[in-house]
Design an enzyme around this catalytic site. Structure first.
Site, short mmCIF file in Angstrom:
data_model
loop_
_atom_site.label_atom_id
_atom_site.label_comp_id
_atom_site.label_asym_id
_atom_site.label_seq_id
_atom_site.Cartn_x
_atom_site.Cartn_y
_atom_site.Cartn_z
N GLY A 223 43.44 71.48 39.54
CA GLY A 223 42.72 72.57 39.31
C GLY A 223 43.21 73.26 40.06
O GLY A 223 41.97 74.24 40.58
N HIS B 254 47.88 59.15 42.98
CA HIS B 254 47.61 60.24 42.57
C HIS B 254 48.22 61.18 43.19
O HIS B 254 48.07 61.02 44.62
CB HIS B 254 46.18 60.70 42.32
CG HIS B 254 45.73 62.17 41.43
ND1 HIS B 254 45.83 63.10 42.54
CD2 HIS B 254 44.76 62.20 40.57
CE1 HIS B 254 45.20 63.53 41.73
NE2 HIS B 254 44.81 63.43 40.53
N GLU C 107 46.60 63.61 45.00
CA GLU C 107 45.93 63.76 45.92
C GLU C 107 46.09 62.95 47.12
O GLU C 107 45.72 62.75 48.50
CB GLU C 107 44.57 64.21 45.50
CG GLU C 107 44.04 65.06 44.66
CD GLU C 107 42.90 65.25 43.97
OE1 GLU C 107 42.36 64.97 43.71
OE2 GLU C 107 43.31 65.91 43.03
N ASN D 212 39.40 61.70 35.09
CA ASN D 212 39.54 61.39 36.89
C ASN D 212 38.19 61.92 37.56
O ASN D 212 38.15 62.98 37.26
CB ASN D 212 40.93 61.55 37.26
CG ASN D 212 40.47 61.30 38.30
OD1 ASN D 212 39.60 60.94 39.20
ND2 ASN D 212 42.13 61.95 39.15
N SER E 165 45.10 70.84 34.37
CA SER E 165 43.84 72.12 34.11
C SER E 165 44.05 71.40 32.41
O SER E 165 43.94 72.27 31.62
CB SER E 165 44.74 72.99 34.11
OG SER E 165 44.26 73.65 35.21
N LYS F 187 37.15 62.33 40.05
CA LYS F 187 37.75 62.20 41.52
C LYS F 187 36.54 62.51 42.74
O LYS F 187 35.71 61.22 42.08
CB LYS F 187 38.04 64.37 41.57
CG LYS F 187 38.69 63.64 41.22
CD LYS F 187 39.92 65.26 40.95
CE LYS F 187 41.59 65.41 40.36
NZ LYS F 187 41.61 66.64 40.36
N GLU G 264 51.48 65.17 36.63
CA GLU G 264 50.86 65.97 36.56
C GLU G 264 51.45 66.77 37.10
O GLU G 264 51.55 66.13 38.71
CB GLU G 264 50.01 65.38 37.54
CG GLU G 264 48.64 63.80 36.74
CD GLU G 264 47.04 64.40 37.00
OE1 GLU G 264 46.42 64.60 36.78
OE2 GLU G 264 46.76 64.00 37.97
#
Ligand code: 13P
Length: 250
Positions: A172, A95, A97, A9, A211, A11, A166
């Site tokens: 991140g 996701h 985000e 991904n 991560s 992003k 996740e």
């Protein structure tokens, strides 16, 4: 046996020339028969160039998001139909985000999963709790709610559905989940999938994301209920991403 699936991904990273040089290198590193599903999720802008380059390679193309309607007055959105046209095979739905920064709710994510499936593509449904939710002992309650809503419009047939667990606090941050915690959650997800879809639930792949790096990938990818990884930061380097993909080989 479930075939491992490792997904990059990107992003909001990489221009079109950067995407091209990354993919040239990744194609070399992955080889002709990686023995697993390797998927790359560029930004929308790089999808046409990536689609062209990936023809005849074992690397599949995916998108990071899609709108469930086929077309319409949805400024700034891209539909599943438009993505299908480009050769996209996977679409990430929900996701964290998208959920937390862009306010996507469970109902919208359920519609996305349904639309992606209806167009013969594979939805990667992301689920995961925040740190506060984990600390409050609510991790499973949150994940179960996200699964319920995400799969609510699928009927009895999950088709190619992939689940990515996740935990939000691991994304991140450089702080991955403990492998034992990832396994415990993946196993609960698997139990839920079995209850929801019967024997077909056993075919659904469950990824871990948050991560994942070349040096911890094997710890996650060798867990009995984890069938792959959804990789953010470490996927931006083709060498690191290829190393993670190789760690998924069974
Ligand atoms: P990181 O690998 O950078 O933690 O990101 C995980 C992720 O969000 C993949 O979708």
């Amino acid at each position: 046996m479930r075939r491992p699936i490792v997904v990059a991904n990107w992003k909001m990273h990489k221009t079109v020339p950067e995407a091209r040089s990354y993919l040239r290198r990744l194609i070399e590193l992955v080889g002709r028969d990686p023995g697993l599903d390797v998927v790359v999720l560029p930004s929308f802008t790089a999808l046409p160039a990536a689609a062209e380059m990936l023809v005849g390679t074992p690397i599949a193309l995916g998108a990071q998001n899609a709108h469930p309607e086929a077309s319409g007055a949805f400024t700034g959105e891209v539909s599943v139909v438009q993505l299908t046209d480009l050769g996209v095979r996977y679409v990430v739905c929900g996701h964290s985000e998208r959920r937390h920064l862009f306010g996507e709710d469970d109902a919208l994510i359920g519609r996305k999963v349904q639309a992606v499936t209806a167009h013969g593509q594979v939805p990667i449904l992301c689920v995961g709790e925040t740190l506060d939710e984990r600390r409050a002992g609510r991790a499973w309650e949150v994940v179960a709610r996200q699964l319920e809503a995400g799969a609510s419009e699928l009927g009895d047939d999950p088709r190619g559905l992939v689940i990515a667990y996740e935990p939000v606090w691991a994304i991140g941050t450089g702080v991955a989940a403990q492998p034992a915690d990832a396994q415990a959650m993946a196993s609960q997800v698997r139990g839920w999938l079995r209850d929801r879809f019967g024997a077909k639930g056993d075919e659904i792949r469950v990824q871990y994301g948050g991560s994942v790096k070349p040096d911890n990938a094997r710890e996650f990818l060798s867990l009995p209920d984890v069938d792959g990884a959804l990789v953010g930061g470490a996927s931006l380097d083709p060498g690191a991403f290829a190393a993670i993909a190789h760690a998924a080989r069974r």
